[in-house]
Design a protein around this motif. Structure first.
Motif: not given
Length: 429
Positions: A128-154
């Motif tokens: 469940l922790v893993l699931r939450n982390q993956l879903l939160m990362n996707m939410e953060k990725a769509v708000r990322a300002k740079t490609k580097e930040e987006r890639d880190c979350y994806l």
């Protein structure tokens, strides 16, 4: 006669079930959780494909109407062989026979950065922790300002190319292919951000060459980056460091690279061998003891002629050892000759993606849709409870037909989070 069983996994539950109708034994099952769960499907919980309740069942519900079965919720602290008791964090229990079936925990191989920051998947809590982390990362990725930040979350790095790693990579790739692009229109290349890393030369090392090649082919077709012969050396500052000098920026290192037996404090040091496993004889009796037994992943048995280096740490070994030990304790009680354990290897399987699986059964190997159907059937049968079997079958059918599982909920029942929300509400008032 009092029997204490520590651990409610495959070995412990099959042992208890096999003795549950014999009233001459009073059995107490000890576990830190109040439920049994089915580890082979944890990765589907972690990827929001099925509910945790589909693969878990409360011990006390199992023990209803069984007068000789009791459940004790607690964690083992120490075994006291000299006075036949065990200490748990919730009390002391006496025994005539002690059965250790605590299984394994994640092995980080001494890599401190990995131990601190990686996401393991050995329990429902961790899934469940893993699931939450993956879903939160996707939410953060769509708000990322740079490609580097987006890639880190994806970017998702999966360490370990065994069945768990392969199944996890395939499920995540399909999540990106069928779901992410619909719900996250900003993300068009989810599959290419998945990295499956293994120190060995092939995926699914214990399986046949046909299975290994099929796994690599299907995953690469899904866009997964398969990196072999390259162990993970460290994970720090949001970067995975590989042995060949490469680094991958990621906020999610999923660790499926190895296990180590859980500790059994109080046993003599000489009975603990590699992987922290407990040395047992052909009857699963801990060496140097008369009334302590160890089962499944936690034990090392070198007496089986076909497995002179010990049995693989798989479910079937645990299930068969648990059932045989129950019969042997009856024989012991009746002064009959004990039967030595001989593992009946029924083969191995791994699902790679929708309609794609591999199977190595005694005498032959096969792949594709038929293997996928067999895998589904094989993984429904061992579930505890008819209701769980039906719910899982329905969940699978709906998800596979629609390509749209509906469990992507970010639920964080964390005390610190709840406290912060309370403080925010009070501040707003």
């Amino acid at each position: 006669m009092k029997i204490v069983v520590v651990g409610g996994g495959f070995a412990g539950i099959n042992f208890v079930k096999s003795l549950s109708h014999d009233k001459q034994f009073e059995i107490t099952l000890v576990d830190k959780n109040n439920y049994h769960f089915f580890p082979p499907l944890l990765y589907q919980v972690a990827t929001a494909f099925i509910e945790p309740s589909n693969i878990s069942h409360p011990f006390r519900r199992m023990f209803q109407h069984k007068d000789n079965l009791r459940f004790h919720m607690g964690s083992l602290i120490r075994i006291n062989p000299e006075n036949n008791t065990i200490e748990t964090d919730t009390g002391i229990l006496p025994y005539d026979y002690l059965v250790l079936a605590m299984g394994t925990e994640t092995n980080y191989f001494g890599i401190e950065g990995v131990a601190q920051k990686a996401l393991p998947m050995k329990t429902i809590d961790e899934a469940l922790v893993l699931r939450n982390q993956l879903l939160m990362n996707m939410e953060k990725a769509v708000r990322a300002k740079t490609k580097e930040e987006r890639d880190c979350y994806l970017n998702i790095v999966i360490a370990g190319g065994g069945p768990t790693g392969v199944e996890l990579a395939g499920m995540l790739a399909e999540l990106g292919q069928y779901t992410a692009e619909k719900e996250y229109p900003e993300i068009k290349d989810f599959g290419s951000h998945i990295y499956l890393v293994d120190a060995g030369p092939v995926l699914l090392a214990p399986m046949s060459t046909k299975a290994q090649k099929e796994a690599a082919h299907v995953l690469e077709k899904l866009g997964v980056n398969v990196i072999l012969n390259t162990p993970v050396k460290d994970y720090r500052d949001g970067k995975v460091f590989l042995a060949d000098g490469r680094t991958i920026e990621t906020n999610a290192l999923l660790w499926a690279s190895g296990v180590i037996a859980r500790e059994a404090p109080g046993l003599a040091p000489e009975v603990i061998t590699r992987g922290r496993r407990i040395l047992v004889n052909e009857y699963n009796q801990v060496q140097g003891t008369t009334n302590i037994f160890a089962l499944g992943d936690q034990c090392m048995q070198l007496s089986d002629p076909k497995f002179p280096k010990g049995h693989p740490q798989v479910a079937q070994v645990a299930i068969q050892q648990g059932a045989l030990l129950a019969k042997n304790l009856k024989r012991l009680k009746d002064n009959e000759t004990l039967k030595p354990f001989r593992y009946n290897d029924k083969g191995s399987m791994a699902i790679i993606s929708k309609y794609k699986a591999v199977a190595d059964l005694p005498g032959f190997s096969f792949k594709g849709f038929f293997a996928w159907m067999v895998w589904l059937f094989i993984h429904i049968i061992p579930l505890v409870g008819f209701r769980n079997k039906m719910r899982l079958a329905f969940s699978w059918m709906w998800s596979f037909i629609t390509n749209d599982p509906t469990l992507r909920l970010i639920i964080r029942p964390n005390a610190a989070t709840i406290q912060k929300e309370k403080e925010a509400e009070l501040h707003n008032v």
